[in-house]
Design an enzyme around this catalytic site. Structure first.
Site, PDB file in Angstrom:
ATOM      1  N   SER A 129       0.810  -1.339  -0.009  1.00 53.08           N
ATOM      2  CA  SER A 129       0.054  -0.032   0.082  1.00 53.08           C
ATOM      3  C   SER A 129       0.797   1.256  -0.081  1.00 53.08           C
ATOM      4  O   SER A 129       2.060   1.099   0.415  1.00 53.08           O
ATOM      5  CB  SER A 129      -0.972  -0.052   1.258  1.00 53.08           C
ATOM      6  OG  SER A 129      -1.527   1.234   1.438  1.00 53.08           O
TER       7      SER A 129
ATOM      8  N   TYR B 259       0.370  -0.136  10.603  1.00 55.62           N
ATOM      9  CA  TYR B 259      -0.092  -0.327   9.116  1.00 55.62           C
ATOM     10  C   TYR B 259       1.026  -0.027   8.274  1.00 55.62           C
ATOM     11  O   TYR B 259       1.376  -0.983   7.428  1.00 55.62           O
ATOM     12  CB  TYR B 259      -1.483   0.447   8.976  1.00 55.62           C
ATOM     13  CG  TYR B 259      -1.910   0.042   7.517  1.00 55.62           C
ATOM     14  CD1 TYR B 259      -2.330  -1.276   7.052  1.00 55.62           C
ATOM     15  CD2 TYR B 259      -1.908   1.083   6.431  1.00 55.62           C
ATOM     16  CE1 TYR B 259      -2.835  -1.496   5.829  1.00 55.62           C
ATOM     17  CE2 TYR B 259      -2.322   0.920   5.166  1.00 55.62           C
ATOM     18  CZ  TYR B 259      -2.821  -0.473   4.884  1.00 55.62           C
ATOM     19  OH  TYR B 259      -3.195  -0.774   3.355  1.00 55.62           O
TER      20      TYR B 259
END
Length: 321
Positions: free
Chosen positions: A161, A187
């Site tokens: 990501s 994350y």
């Protein structure tokens, strides 16, 4: 591929998984897609099945997996779609999956993931996002290494990501035991780990004919965002502002359809246009350019650092030993 030339393809941000795989024949190939009950995982599996591959949906919720398999069979006409239980945070589940696998594996798509979860630890004390997004997939891929090598020309796809821009892997405090927990830094660290895995596996496994690449699918509204409330969005905004610079207007986030979001995964899993490419990070169906300050695209230097990639591999082996 030994060249350092940036890889570009005929495809782009608007391309769909079906367009990327058009004309590709995967008959006789076998694929595993993790997290294939929602979002881009379903569309990745659908594209591979439609091209003739046998596809195993490796999922935590077997009932949802069976519903997804029936849907894919109905839309593709393929009967080669099966379901296997896999919990990326459960060592016994991982070992059972790897032990049960027989024969070659041509395509492994490490697609499952969690995003910005509340502070949660596995029974081993590992931070949940790092454990799920990186360690689980690391154990799966290394456990299936023999099957991938046996395939001759296997592909491993690591779904990362642009969140990797938020944080390098913080080796001194992987599990937020020393610093305050931040869901976006956790994350980001896990998504950086996904890229570093591709860098080091690409290096280690090239002699086995295994290509390993990472990617950013794009912004897609999926179940991945189920933990994100107002507080998390405010934190996200603060991290984004820090990334692009105070006073700078954040770029417009254009959301993709799930069919477009799956395109880069499918490209790296199956397209002939990336034959021989390994250890790279892609976005919008092209290899990403280096991240430039003031933007939220490109690949951070910390995510493709070969020394960090080698260290992460060693640390991951030790944690899983």
């Amino acid at each position: 591929m030994t060249t350092n030339t940036r890889i570009t393809t005929p495809f782009h941000a608007g391309s769909t998984a079906a367009e990327v795989i058009a004309g590709v024949d995967l008959t006789g190939r076998r694929a595993v897609v993790t997290g294939a009950t929602s979002g881009i995982g379903v569309e990745t599996a659908r594209a591979l099945a439609g091209a003739g591959s046998e596809v195993v949906l490796a999922v935590r919720n077997a009932a949802a997996g069976r519903r997804t398999a029936e849907d894919i069979k109905a839309t593709t006409g393929s009967e080669g779609v099966t379901v296997a239980s896999l919990d990326l945070t459960d060592r016994a589940s991982m070992e059972a999956f790897v032990t049960a696998w027989e024969g070659p594996l041509h395509i492994l798509v490490n697609n499952a993931g969690v995003m910005a979860t509340p502070e949660t630890r596995t029974p081993q004390g590992w931070e949940l996002q790092f454990a799920t997004n990186h360690l689980g997939h690391f154990a799966l891929a290394t456990g299936l290494h023999g099957a991938l090598a046996a395939a001759g020309g296997a592909r491993v796809v690591s779904v990362s990501s642009s969140g990797h821009l938020f944080s390098p892997v913080v080796f001194d405090d992987l599990h937020f035991t020393e610093r305050p927990y931040d869901p976006w830094l956790a994350y980001g660290q896990s998504k950086t780990a996904n890229v570093l895995f591709a860098v080091e596996a690409g290096r280690r496994w090239s002699d086995d004919g295994i290509a390993v690449n990472a990617l950013m699918p794009g912004g897609i509204r999926t179940n991945l965002m189920r933990h994100i409330g107002d507080a998390e969005m405010a934190q996200f905004g603060a991290h984004l502002q820090a990334l692009i610079g105070e006073g700078t207007q954040p770029p417009e986030l254009s959301l993709k359809t799930v069919e477009q979001g799956a395109a880069t995964s499918v490209l790296l899993a199956a397209s002939t246009v990336v034959d021989g490419v390994t250890g790279r990070y892609f976005e919008d169906c092209d290899e990403a350019e280096p991240h430039r300050p003031g933007t939220n695209t490109g690949v951070a230097a910390h995510a493709v650092d070969p020394e960090a990639a080698a260290l992460l591999w060693q640390v991951s082996e030790l944690l899983l030993a």
